[in-house]
Design an enzyme around this catalytic site. Structure first.
Site, PDB file in Angstrom:
ATOM      1  N   LEU A   1       0.909  -1.156   0.021  1.00 17.39           N
ATOM      2  CA  LEU A   1      -0.031  -0.124   0.036  1.00 17.39           C
ATOM      3  C   LEU A   1       0.758   1.361  -0.034  1.00 17.39           C
ATOM      4  O   LEU A   1       0.980   2.192  -0.811  1.00 17.39           O
ATOM      5  CB  LEU A   1      -1.004  -0.031   1.030  1.00 17.39           C
ATOM      6  CG  LEU A   1      -1.575   1.121   1.687  1.00 17.39           C
ATOM      7  CD1 LEU A   1      -2.864   1.358   0.452  1.00 17.39           C
ATOM      8  CD2 LEU A   1      -2.350   1.084   2.995  1.00 17.39           C
ATOM      9  N   THR A   2       1.801   1.330   0.853  1.00 18.88           N
ATOM     10  CA  THR A   2       2.730   2.527   1.225  1.00 18.88           C
ATOM     11  C   THR A   2       3.781   2.765   0.077  1.00 18.88           C
ATOM     12  O   THR A   2       4.220   1.829  -0.625  1.00 18.88           O
ATOM     13  CB  THR A   2       3.387   2.297   2.310  1.00 18.88           C
ATOM     14  OG1 THR A   2       2.655   1.968   3.494  1.00 18.88           O
ATOM     15  CG2 THR A   2       4.295   3.458   2.659  1.00 18.88           C
TER      16      THR A   2
ATOM     17  N   PRO B   1       6.514   5.914  -1.605  1.00 20.14           N
ATOM     18  CA  PRO B   1       7.466   7.223  -1.106  1.00 20.14           C
ATOM     19  C   PRO B   1       6.703   8.221  -0.924  1.00 20.14           C
ATOM     20  O   PRO B   1       6.963   9.226   0.033  1.00 20.14           O
ATOM     21  CB  PRO B   1       8.192   7.126  -2.160  1.00 20.14           C
ATOM     22  CG  PRO B   1       8.429   5.902  -3.002  1.00 20.14           C
ATOM     23  CD  PRO B   1       6.941   5.352  -2.797  1.00 20.14           C
TER      24      PRO B   1
ATOM     25  N   GLY C   1       1.773   7.639   2.359  1.00 24.27           N
ATOM     26  CA  GLY C   1       2.159   6.995   3.707  1.00 24.27           C
ATOM     27  C   GLY C   1       0.885   6.844   4.382  1.00 24.27           C
ATOM     28  O   GLY C   1      -0.091   6.228   4.089  1.00 24.27           O
ATOM     29  N   SER C   2       0.477   7.653   5.234  1.00 22.92           N
ATOM     30  CA  SER C   2      -0.610   7.806   6.039  1.00 22.92           C
ATOM     31  C   SER C   2      -1.906   8.381   5.044  1.00 22.92           C
ATOM     32  O   SER C   2      -2.859   8.195   5.342  1.00 22.92           O
ATOM     33  CB  SER C   2      -0.680   8.945   7.082  1.00 22.92           C
ATOM     34  OG  SER C   2       0.504   8.938   7.987  1.00 22.92           O
TER      35      SER C   2
ATOM     36  N   TRP D   1       8.741  -0.278   1.900  1.00 23.72           N
ATOM     37  CA  TRP D   1       8.804  -0.807   3.225  1.00 23.72           C
ATOM     38  C   TRP D   1       7.672  -1.967   3.321  1.00 23.72           C
ATOM     39  O   TRP D   1       6.768  -1.804   4.336  1.00 23.72           O
ATOM     40  CB  TRP D   1       8.415   0.300   4.400  1.00 23.72           C
ATOM     41  CG  TRP D   1       9.118   1.206   4.161  1.00 23.72           C
ATOM     42  CD1 TRP D   1      10.558   1.363   3.965  1.00 23.72           C
ATOM     43  CD2 TRP D   1       9.037   2.802   4.293  1.00 23.72           C
ATOM     44  NE1 TRP D   1      11.114   2.826   3.873  1.00 23.72           N
ATOM     45  CE2 TRP D   1       9.830   3.755   4.144  1.00 23.72           C
ATOM     46  CE3 TRP D   1       7.586   3.620   4.835  1.00 23.72           C
ATOM     47  CZ2 TRP D   1      10.175   4.920   4.252  1.00 23.72           C
ATOM     48  CZ3 TRP D   1       7.702   4.905   5.036  1.00 23.72           C
ATOM     49  CH2 TRP D   1       8.782   5.433   4.766  1.00 23.72           C
TER      50      TRP D   1
ATOM     51  N   ARG E   1      19.591  -8.252  40.972  1.00 17.86           N
ATOM     52  CA  ARG E   1      20.353  -6.975  41.118  1.00 17.86           C
ATOM     53  C   ARG E   1      20.373  -6.399  42.498  1.00 17.86           C
ATOM     54  O   ARG E   1      19.211  -5.851  43.007  1.00 17.86           O
ATOM     55  CB  ARG E   1      19.956  -6.077  39.881  1.00 17.86           C
ATOM     56  CG  ARG E   1      21.116  -4.745  40.093  1.00 17.86           C
ATOM     57  CD  ARG E   1      22.414  -5.076  39.532  1.00 17.86           C
ATOM     58  NE  ARG E   1      22.929  -3.729  39.487  1.00 17.86           N
ATOM     59  CZ  ARG E   1      24.368  -3.580  39.404  1.00 17.86           C
ATOM     60  NH1 ARG E   1      25.018  -4.676  39.261  1.00 17.86           N
ATOM     61  NH2 ARG E   1      24.992  -2.317  39.319  1.00 17.86           N
TER      62      ARG E   1
ATOM     63  N   GLU F   1       1.156   0.261  10.010  1.00 15.15           N
ATOM     64  CA  GLU F   1      -0.421  -0.074   9.990  1.00 15.15           C
ATOM     65  C   GLU F   1      -1.304   1.259  10.557  1.00 15.15           C
ATOM     66  O   GLU F   1      -2.079   1.111  11.323  1.00 15.15           O
ATOM     67  CB  GLU F   1      -0.976  -1.400  10.838  1.00 15.15           C
ATOM     68  CG  GLU F   1      -0.191  -2.481  10.165  1.00 15.15           C
ATOM     69  CD  GLU F   1      -1.098  -3.787   9.792  1.00 15.15           C
ATOM     70  OE1 GLU F   1      -2.264  -3.743  10.010  1.00 15.15           O
ATOM     71  OE2 GLU F   1      -0.432  -4.941   9.849  1.00 15.15           O
TER      72      GLU F   1
END
Ligand SMILES: Cc1cc2nc3c(=O)[nH]c(=O)nc-3n(C[C@H](O)[C@H](O)[C@H](O)COP(=O)(O)OP(=O)(O)OC[C@H]3O[C@@H](n4cnc5c(N)ncnc54)[C@H](O)[C@@H]3O)c2cc1C
Length: 380
Positions: A125-126, A128, A131-132, A156, A269, A364
């Site tokens: 889907l994504t 360059p 994206g969103s 990606w 520890r 996602e």
């Protein structure tokens, strides 16, 4: 809503927990260091029926439900974030769209090999410049006779370097308002003109394959169109809603691993003659971590349950993804703090958990996009 797991769900959880502990966790450090994709693990998971948990047996699946699937994601993610991401992407992004929107023929040809674990799928889907804002997709598919000819670039894309098919989104025309119609098309990875490069150097989930796709005059039959061409955008939003539940579960798994490491370390520890766990400052950290993990897990289970009941789950999937991913980043960060300087060193694993889990706030749909999705649901 009943949170008690069924016998089958409990059995899957225990089976995956054992497998992840014995077969996946021992490799996690090596995969992170060498950026190697563990294809052999995916073959074994296929043999165990894990690659097809939420799909019916007639399509090569195991006939389970979303809850069983997200329980598996949590256990795998707890053992190795990289393997968890590739597992979740193979099912939620690679196989699920074929199951939800594929014709019977497409399911037989493309879903069966994925659900039965013979090969992996991916979802492209994504881009360059998209994206969103996935509506800004620039990849184009033009009809030529009985084929689509696809040109464009995707970035990606999880698992694409090892996938048999990638479902890519592409602009196929304009609607009556002049807006781009975005459709989903199944593209076999061996189609001429389809180049897949896996050269990214990532901060985390380094054992998960992440690839760039270049499509140059890639020709596939028009019958590879997935679902309704007019509803491609809505279809991938539905796909992402489901995927978000699994990313939330992966975040819970990684946070659980970080919390358990911090709990153990705090009891071993000693400083000022006492274990770290005897300091109230440490106890409060552990209390917050345990509480937040539990709340996130409940949110994940609720979203998965709604999906299994065929009830609306968009808002709850966004709740789960947003809360679980931000919670997990806080928990992994605190786990490093409890480990002090040792936590900053690779051999203690907690720094890897933080590097791996950061992706859950981005992939996602970023946290900001989850807030937009939730607000739209509240205001609609
Ligand atoms: C390891 C990895 C694996 C991935 N796997 C896949 C895959 O398999 N398939 C796939 O298709 N994609 C995949 N992606 C892509 C991922 O889904 C995108 O990175 C993500 O959707 C964000 O898009 P972007 O990176 O372009 O960020 P951008 O959209 O450029 O956003 C940058 C920043 O601006 C913010 N922002 C953007 N728009 C708004 C707004 N309207 N309001 C407020 N803030 C906003 C974002 O929240 C973010 O903080 C993967 C990414 C990574 C890193």
């Amino acid at each position: 809503m009943n949170f008690e797991l069924t016998k089958e769900q409990q059995m899957i959880k225990e089976m995956v927990r054992d497998f992840a502990k014995n077969e996946i966790a021992p490799m996690a450090e090596e995969l992170d260091k060498t950026e190697r994709f563990p294809i052999e693990t995916f073959k074994k998971m296929g043999e165990l029926g894990l690659m097809g948990i939420p799909f019916p047996e007639e399509y090569g699946g195991s006939g389970g439900d979303t809850i069983s699937y997200i329980l598996a994601v949590e256990e795998i993610g707890k053992a190795c974030g990289s393997t968890g991401l590739s597992y979740a992407a193979a099912i939620s992004l690679g196989a699920s769209p074929l199951y939800f929107f594929g014709t019977e023929e497409q399911k037989q040809e493309h879903l069966v090999p994925l659900a039965s674990g013979k090969s992996l799928g991916a979802f492209g889907l994504t881009e360059p410049n998209a994206g969103s804002d996935a509506g800004g997709t620039q990849t184009k598919a033009v009809v030529d006779g009985d084929d689509f000819v696809i040109n464009g670039e995707k970035c990606w894309i999880t698992n694409a370097g090892f996938a048999r098919t990638v479902t890519v989104t592409a602009v196929t025309g304009k609607d009556e308002r002049g807006k781009n119609i975005i459709s989903a098309i199944i593209v076999p990875t061996d189609t001429p003109g389809f180049t897949i490069n896996s050269n990214y150097e990532k901060m985390g989930v380094r054992g998960s394959n992440t690839s760039e796709l270049v499509l140059e005059d890639v020709r596939v039959p028009r019958t590879n169109l997935l679902g309704d061409p007019q509803k491609g955008f809505g279809q991938f939003l539905y796909t992402l809603d489901g995927g978000r539940i699994s990313i939330a579960s992966l975040a819970v798994g990684i946070a659980q691993a970080a919390y358990e490491a911090a709990l153990k370390y705090s009891q071993e520890r000693k400083q000022f003659g006492k274990t770290l766990s005897s300091f109230q400052a440490t106890q409060f950290k552990l209390a917050d971590m345990a509480m937040e993990i539990d709340l996130a897990r409940n949110a994940v289970l609720k979203a998965a349950w709604l999906k299994d009941q065929d009830k609306p789950f968009k808002k709850e999937a966004a709740f789960a993804k947003l809360f679980a991913s931000e919670m997990a980043t806080r928990v992994c960060n605190q786990a490093i703090q409890i480990h002090g300087g040792y936590g900053y060193m690779r051999e203690y694993h907690v720094e890897r958990y933080l590097r791996d889990v950061k992706l859950m706030e981005i992939g996602e749909g970023t946290s900001e996009i989850q807030r937009i999705v939730i607000a739209r649901q509240l205001l609609s």
